[in-house]
Write a protein that holds these residues in place. Structure first.
Motif, mmCIF file in Angstrom:
data_model
loop_
_atom_site.group_PDB
_atom_site.id
_atom_site.type_symbol
_atom_site.label_atom_id
_atom_site.label_comp_id
_atom_site.label_asym_id
_atom_site.label_seq_id
_atom_site.Cartn_x
_atom_site.Cartn_y
_atom_site.Cartn_z
ATOM 1 N N GLU A 53 5.260 19.579 -18.950
ATOM 2 C CA GLU A 53 5.237 18.748 -20.152
ATOM 3 C C GLU A 53 6.624 18.794 -20.777
ATOM 4 O O GLU A 53 7.170 19.869 -21.010
ATOM 5 N N PHE A 54 7.188 17.626 -21.030
ATOM 6 C CA PHE A 54 8.529 17.578 -21.597
ATOM 7 C C PHE A 54 8.488 17.785 -23.110
ATOM 8 O O PHE A 54 7.675 17.161 -23.804
ATOM 9 N N VAL A 55 9.375 18.664 -23.615
ATOM 10 C CA VAL A 55 9.487 18.883 -25.061
ATOM 11 C C VAL A 55 10.950 19.103 -25.441
ATOM 12 O O VAL A 55 11.748 19.568 -24.629
ATOM 13 N N VAL A 56 11.267 18.752 -26.665
ATOM 14 C CA VAL A 56 12.555 19.093 -27.267
ATOM 15 C C VAL A 56 12.370 20.397 -28.036
ATOM 16 O O VAL A 56 11.305 20.672 -28.577
ATOM 17 N N ILE B 254 9.179 24.576 -30.695
ATOM 18 C CA ILE B 254 8.954 23.400 -29.862
ATOM 19 C C ILE B 254 8.565 22.211 -30.730
ATOM 20 O O ILE B 254 7.752 22.336 -31.643
ATOM 21 N N ILE B 255 9.174 21.066 -30.444
ATOM 22 C CA ILE B 255 8.908 19.832 -31.182
ATOM 23 C C ILE B 255 7.905 18.987 -30.394
ATOM 24 O O ILE B 255 8.085 18.744 -29.196
ATOM 25 N N ALA B 256 6.855 18.551 -31.052
ATOM 26 C CA ALA B 256 5.871 17.659 -30.434
ATOM 27 C C ALA B 256 5.949 16.298 -31.118
ATOM 28 O O ALA B 256 5.714 16.187 -32.323
ATOM 29 N N PHE B 257 6.305 15.265 -30.358
ATOM 30 C CA PHE B 257 6.363 13.918 -30.933
ATOM 31 C C PHE B 257 4.946 13.408 -31.198
ATOM 32 O O PHE B 257 4.039 13.601 -30.385
ATOM 33 N N ASP B 258 4.767 12.759 -32.319
ATOM 34 C CA ASP B 258 3.443 12.272 -32.721
ATOM 35 C C ASP B 258 2.812 11.350 -31.680
ATOM 36 O O ASP B 258 1.609 11.407 -31.423
ATOM 37 N N LYS B 259 3.631 10.473 -31.098
ATOM 38 C CA LYS B 259 3.090 9.503 -30.134
ATOM 39 C C LYS B 259 2.878 10.105 -28.754
ATOM 40 O O LYS B 259 2.268 9.474 -27.897
ATOM 41 N N ASN C 197 4.216 13.420 -25.699
ATOM 42 C CA ASN C 197 5.277 13.911 -24.827
ATOM 43 C C ASN C 197 4.919 13.600 -23.372
ATOM 44 O O ASN C 197 3.750 13.642 -22.982
ATOM 45 N N ILE C 198 5.929 13.333 -22.579
ATOM 46 C CA ILE C 198 5.728 13.038 -21.164
ATOM 47 C C ILE C 198 5.206 14.275 -20.439
ATOM 48 O O ILE C 198 5.679 15.388 -20.666
ATOM 49 N N SER C 199 4.232 14.080 -19.564
ATOM 50 C CA SER C 199 3.737 15.176 -18.736
ATOM 51 C C SER C 199 3.564 14.693 -17.298
ATOM 52 O O SER C 199 3.398 13.497 -17.048
ATOM 53 N N ASN C 200 3.616 15.623 -16.352
ATOM 54 C CA ASN C 200 3.417 15.252 -14.949
ATOM 55 C C ASN C 200 3.000 16.466 -14.126
ATOM 56 O O ASN C 200 2.957 17.589 -14.623
ATOM 57 N N THR C 201 2.689 16.221 -12.881
ATOM 58 C CA THR C 201 2.372 17.273 -11.919
ATOM 59 C C THR C 201 3.493 17.336 -10.897
ATOM 60 O O THR C 201 4.034 16.315 -10.493
ATOM 61 N N THR D 238 -0.232 14.307 -24.768
ATOM 62 C CA THR D 238 0.566 14.118 -23.561
ATOM 63 C C THR D 238 0.360 12.706 -23.014
ATOM 64 O O THR D 238 -0.714 12.127 -23.137
ATOM 65 N N LEU D 239 1.413 12.184 -22.405
ATOM 66 C CA LEU D 239 1.402 10.843 -21.825
ATOM 67 C C LEU D 239 1.874 10.919 -20.383
ATOM 68 O O LEU D 239 2.770 11.715 -20.065
ATOM 69 N N PRO D 240 1.321 10.095 -19.492
ATOM 70 C CA PRO D 240 1.737 10.139 -18.082
ATOM 71 C C PRO D 240 3.114 9.531 -17.877
ATOM 72 O O PRO D 240 3.637 8.805 -18.739
#
Length: 407
Positions: free
Chosen positions: A171-174, A306-311, A313-317, A382-384
């Motif tokens: 999961e991508f985070v800033v 860790i910052i979580a964007f309201d809309k 964060n990108i996630s993947n496998t 999380t978003l794909p």
């Protein structure tokens, strides 16, 4: 020469020749791709005994490297009498090597297992660089993986079709230092405010660095909206038109970046070092569960957040695959199966080992073994990922519109 000695020597030569033929035949069986996908796992396990497996993948995560070298390699030798060699290599170099071997029609490669996902998997699949659908052969895949999950069946929008086995989730985070940046950040607008208030203290790796590319895509998600991106055609003009507001945003913050945006860190490792040294107040990662370990080891400030964007964060496998010309396909399948085992998956969730999120369906893990897994957290919605074919297009547009802007 004494006749008896001659006969003994002749017999020894014949025996040596027979043994040599036997070893050669075993090697040929392993190099052959004719029956591997029609062979039972028990037969594969038997054939793999006493062989060497070459594992190729990203080598920049020293915590993961240590876990792999001190746990995976000894366990593979002890359990299966298989020697594993880990080779750290940039995925672009791996893909170039596989493509050049394909072009040269080389049947004898050096890579047995490749750590892969996204546009690289799409390229490998489209160019027939992979051994074929092998995951159904693996007991741990059948026992513990949710085969109906979209995150298992697709990789950046590309159907997996058994060509790669899931290894972990990202999961991508800033990340920010709250001692230096106290304001709440919940989207790109509040991030821009923080960047302007702290000139020179934010940057991101130059694309196509994995995290740098993810940051740009996450900005696009936040500004444009994921729902407006999922059906984008792989057409540069169309993509440029849709993502232009995000490119404008990246140009707006550019003068306030580290080194005034004239240069960018080449890799995420460089950015991490800058953050650790206090040169910048922000960094980013695809592995948010590793942050605690870095705080505990004093690599990161205790004020790291860790910052979580309201809309979202990108996630993947991320996955493991086997090249078509792998010299030891049997050994590769045994290693991949082991890496999907309960113990291996559980240990890598520990931040001291890696902090990578498991791909196992916890509903399929026996209750008496669930305690082995460290708690992992999803940081907000999380978003794909976008379809893999869009990623290089976005990276090209960023290079032209942002990196080269003003030069």
């Amino acid at each position: 020469m004494n006749r008896k000695i001659y006969i003994v020597l002749l017999c020894m030569m014949m025996i040596s020749s027979i043994v040599g033929c036997s070893k050669s035949q075993k090697s040929n069986d392993i190099n052959s791709n004719t029956n591997i996908l029609d062979t039972s796992y028990d037969e594969i396990l038997k054939s793999a005994k006493g062989t060497t497996v070459n594992f190729y993948g990203y080598g920049g995560n020293e915590v993961m490297n240590k876990w792999f070298d001190t746990y995976v390699i000894p366990q593979m030798k002890e359990k299966y009498d298989i020697k594993v060699k880990r080779v750290g290599m940039n995925i672009d170099d791996i893909m170039n090597k596989l493509l050049s071997e394909k072009q040269a029609k080389s049947k004898d490669g050096v890579m047995d297992v490749v750590w892969i996902n996204g546009e690289n998997f799409k390229t490998a699949k489209e160019n027939n660089l992979l051994v074929g659908a092998f995951t159904e052969k693996l007991p741990n895949f059948n026992d513990y993986i949710d085969k109906d999950s979209e995150t298992i069946n697709t990789d950046f929008g590309t159907p997996v079709e058994g060509l790669e086995a899931p290894w972990g989730k990202a999961e991508f985070v800033v990340i920010k230092d709250t001692d230096k940046v106290s304001q709440n950040i919940e989207d790109t607008e509040t991030l821009k405010e923080a960047i302007i208030k702290n000139p020179g203290k934010f940057t991101y790796p130059a694309l196509p660095d994995f995290e740098g590319s993810a940051f740009v895509r996450n900005v696009i998600y936040d500004i444009v909206g994921y729902e407006n991106l999922i059906n984008l055609p792989e057409n540069e003009d169309e993509v440029r038109k849709v993502i232009q507001p995000a490119m404008d945003y990246l140009n707006e913050i550019k003068p306030y970046l580290w080194n005034k945006g004239e240069t960018y860190p080449a890799t995420i490792a460089q950015l991490d070092n800058m953050y650790s040294d206090g040169e910048v107040y922000f960094t980013m990662t695809y592995s948010p569960n590793t942050v605690k370990g870095k705080i505990d080891s004093n690599e990161y400030s205790k004020d790291t957040e860790i910052i979580a964007f309201d809309k979202g964060n990108i996630s993947n496998t991320h996955f493991l695959t086997i090249p078509e010309n792998a010299p030891n396909k049997e050994g590769a399948m045994v290693l991949i199966n082991f890496l999907m085992s309960i113990d291996a998956q559980a240990l890598k969730t520990d931040t001291a080992n890696w902090g990578d999120m498991t791909v196992l369906d916890m509903n399929k893990v026996p209750n008496e073994e669930k305690y082995k897994f460290s708690e992992t957290v999803e940081f907000g919605k999380t978003l794909p990922e976008l379809n893999a074919g869009l990623v290089p297009i976005i990276e090209k547009i960023w290079t032209e519109e942002v990196l080269q802007n003003g030069k």
